[in-house]
Design an enzyme around this catalytic site. Structure first.
Site, PDB file in Angstrom:
ATOM      1  N   GLN A  56      21.496  -6.852 -57.609  1.00 16.99           N
ATOM      2  CA  GLN A  56      21.592  -7.622 -56.370  1.00 16.99           C
ATOM      3  C   GLN A  56      21.139  -6.767 -55.180  1.00 16.99           C
ATOM      4  O   GLN A  56      21.606  -5.645 -55.000  1.00 16.99           O
ATOM      5  CB  GLN A  56      23.041  -8.110 -56.176  1.00 16.99           C
ATOM      6  CG  GLN A  56      23.248  -9.007 -54.985  1.00 16.99           C
ATOM      7  CD  GLN A  56      22.506 -10.348 -55.098  1.00 16.99           C
ATOM      8  OE1 GLN A  56      22.475 -10.969 -56.145  1.00 16.99           O
ATOM      9  NE2 GLN A  56      21.885 -10.769 -54.003  1.00 16.99           N
ATOM     10  N   LYS A  82      25.703 -17.402 -58.640  1.00 15.40           N
ATOM     11  CA  LYS A  82      24.850 -17.275 -59.832  1.00 15.40           C
ATOM     12  C   LYS A  82      25.724 -17.312 -61.079  1.00 15.40           C
ATOM     13  O   LYS A  82      25.393 -17.983 -62.065  1.00 15.40           O
ATOM     14  CB  LYS A  82      24.076 -15.950 -59.788  1.00 15.40           C
ATOM     15  CG  LYS A  82      22.984 -15.917 -58.744  1.00 15.40           C
ATOM     16  CD  LYS A  82      22.393 -14.516 -58.571  1.00 15.40           C
ATOM     17  CE  LYS A  82      21.497 -14.472 -57.347  1.00 15.40           C
ATOM     18  NZ  LYS A  82      21.019 -13.117 -57.021  1.00 15.40           N
ATOM     19  N   ASP A  98      14.385 -11.248 -62.341  1.00 15.39           N
ATOM     20  CA  ASP A  98      14.071 -11.486 -60.928  1.00 15.39           C
ATOM     21  C   ASP A  98      12.558 -11.459 -60.688  1.00 15.39           C
ATOM     22  O   ASP A  98      12.094 -11.869 -59.618  1.00 15.39           O
ATOM     23  CB  ASP A  98      14.728 -10.418 -60.040  1.00 15.39           C
ATOM     24  CG  ASP A  98      16.048 -10.889 -59.440  1.00 15.39           C
ATOM     25  OD1 ASP A  98      16.263 -12.109 -59.353  1.00 15.39           O
ATOM     26  OD2 ASP A  98      16.854 -10.021 -59.044  1.00 15.39           O
TER      27      ASP A  98
END
Ligand code: NAD
Length: 280
Positions: free
Chosen positions: A94, A50, A117
């Protein structure tokens, strides 16, 4: 006839070029803050990918590392700090988190306006209500973009999703329902999934079972989206047996090179959206 290969890598590249042009025109680069707790090997790789992709298009990333044994209070304190920092546009934590951490408490603490997200209940709730959320989760968003390349009109399509996770199956089902599809979500306890997929115009496999979907699971000409990332004989493979279905399906995403690249592209697109929504 051989299936049309839906090239997620090429589509993601195209999107990156657009995003890069948008960033050039901005007063400052949008900033994505990534929180990584512990040292899970797969998470390390995902975070590195990412960051690399973000930097390539001129998007700023900041990585915050916490130790495996740090507390939920430590993590919540960091999120509180990032939520109020006007230099931070997007925040991701994460997953998976170490077992002492309640993942829901963490996701629920991220400001919905910075939740790139798209996992916060405000965002998932807005999606469920068919309102435009601040953000939609990257993987389902990427799948919708991939589907648009082969199906201009999704209305009335019969879709079967294998896998009902919070990050893929459920939000994708809602997105498809909002596009007037008839959606069946299946999971580990569903009986005879094959009978359902055989009638589907579109099958999305997101269960993490290597090569589960075979040629006799699908109807001729079906569109297949393979989300799975599995290890098979030292290689990466999906949840769909690509070799077995490729002469029967109408279109299919490869693994690798299908959904994966689009997931990262959509996360970065969401970060730019975060900047625009907060700073115009
Ligand atoms: P998860 O473990 O959270 O959920 C898996 C879902 O599949 C569950 O609903 C479970 O009931 C169902 N399932 C498991 N075994 C099944 C079976 N035999 N039959 C039917 N259903 C079954 O997983 P997840 O996070 O949603 O990920 C699913 C897969 O997609 C994994 O391989 C993961 O690596 C991959 N993934 C890929 C991307 C990407 O960008 N390409 C993104 C997210 C997840």
């Amino acid at each position: 006839m051989s299936a049309n290969i839906i090239d997620g890598k090429a589509l993601a590249q195209n999107i990156y070029e657009n995003l890069q042009a948008q960033i050039y025109a901005m007063k400052r680069a949008p900033r994505l803050d990534i929180v990584l707790m512990g040292n899970d090997d797969a998470s390390e790789i995902y975070v590195r990918n990412k960051m690399k992709s973000a930097e390539k298009i001129g998007l700023k990333t900041v990585l915050h590392r916490l130790n495996k044994n740090d507390t939920e209070a430590d993590l919540l304190a960091l999120i509180d700090k990032l939520n109020v920092d006007s230099g931070v546009d997007g925040i991701i934590v994460q997953l998976p988190l170490p077992e002492q951490i309640n993942t829901h408490n963490i996701i629920n603490r991220i400001s919905p306006q910075k939740d790139v997200d798209g996992f916060h209940p405000v965002n998932t709730g807005m999606l469920q209500n068919n309102e435009e959320p601040y953000f939609v989760a990257a993987t389902p968003l990427g799948i919708m973009r991939l589907l648009q390349t082969v199906c201009t009109d999704l209305s009335g399509k019969n879709v079967v999703i294998i896998g009902a996770s919070l990050i893929v199956g459920r939000p994708l089902a809602t997105l498809l329902l909002n596009q007037e599809c008839t959606v069946t979500i299946t999971h580990i306890h569903t009986q005879n999934i094959k009978e359902l997929t055989q009638k589907a115009d579109i099958v999305v496999a997101a269960c993490g079972v290597a090569n589960m979907v075979k040629a006799d699971w699908i109807k001729e000409g079906a569109v297949l989206i393979d989300v799975g990332i599995n290890r098979c004989d030292g290689k990466i493979c999906g949840d769909i047996d690509f070799a077995a279905v490729q002469n029967k399906a109408g279109a299919i995403t490869p693994v690798p090179g299908g959904v994966g690249p689009m997931t990262v592209a959509m996360l970065l697109q969401n970060t730019i959206r975060a900047y625009m929504q907060q700073h115009g």
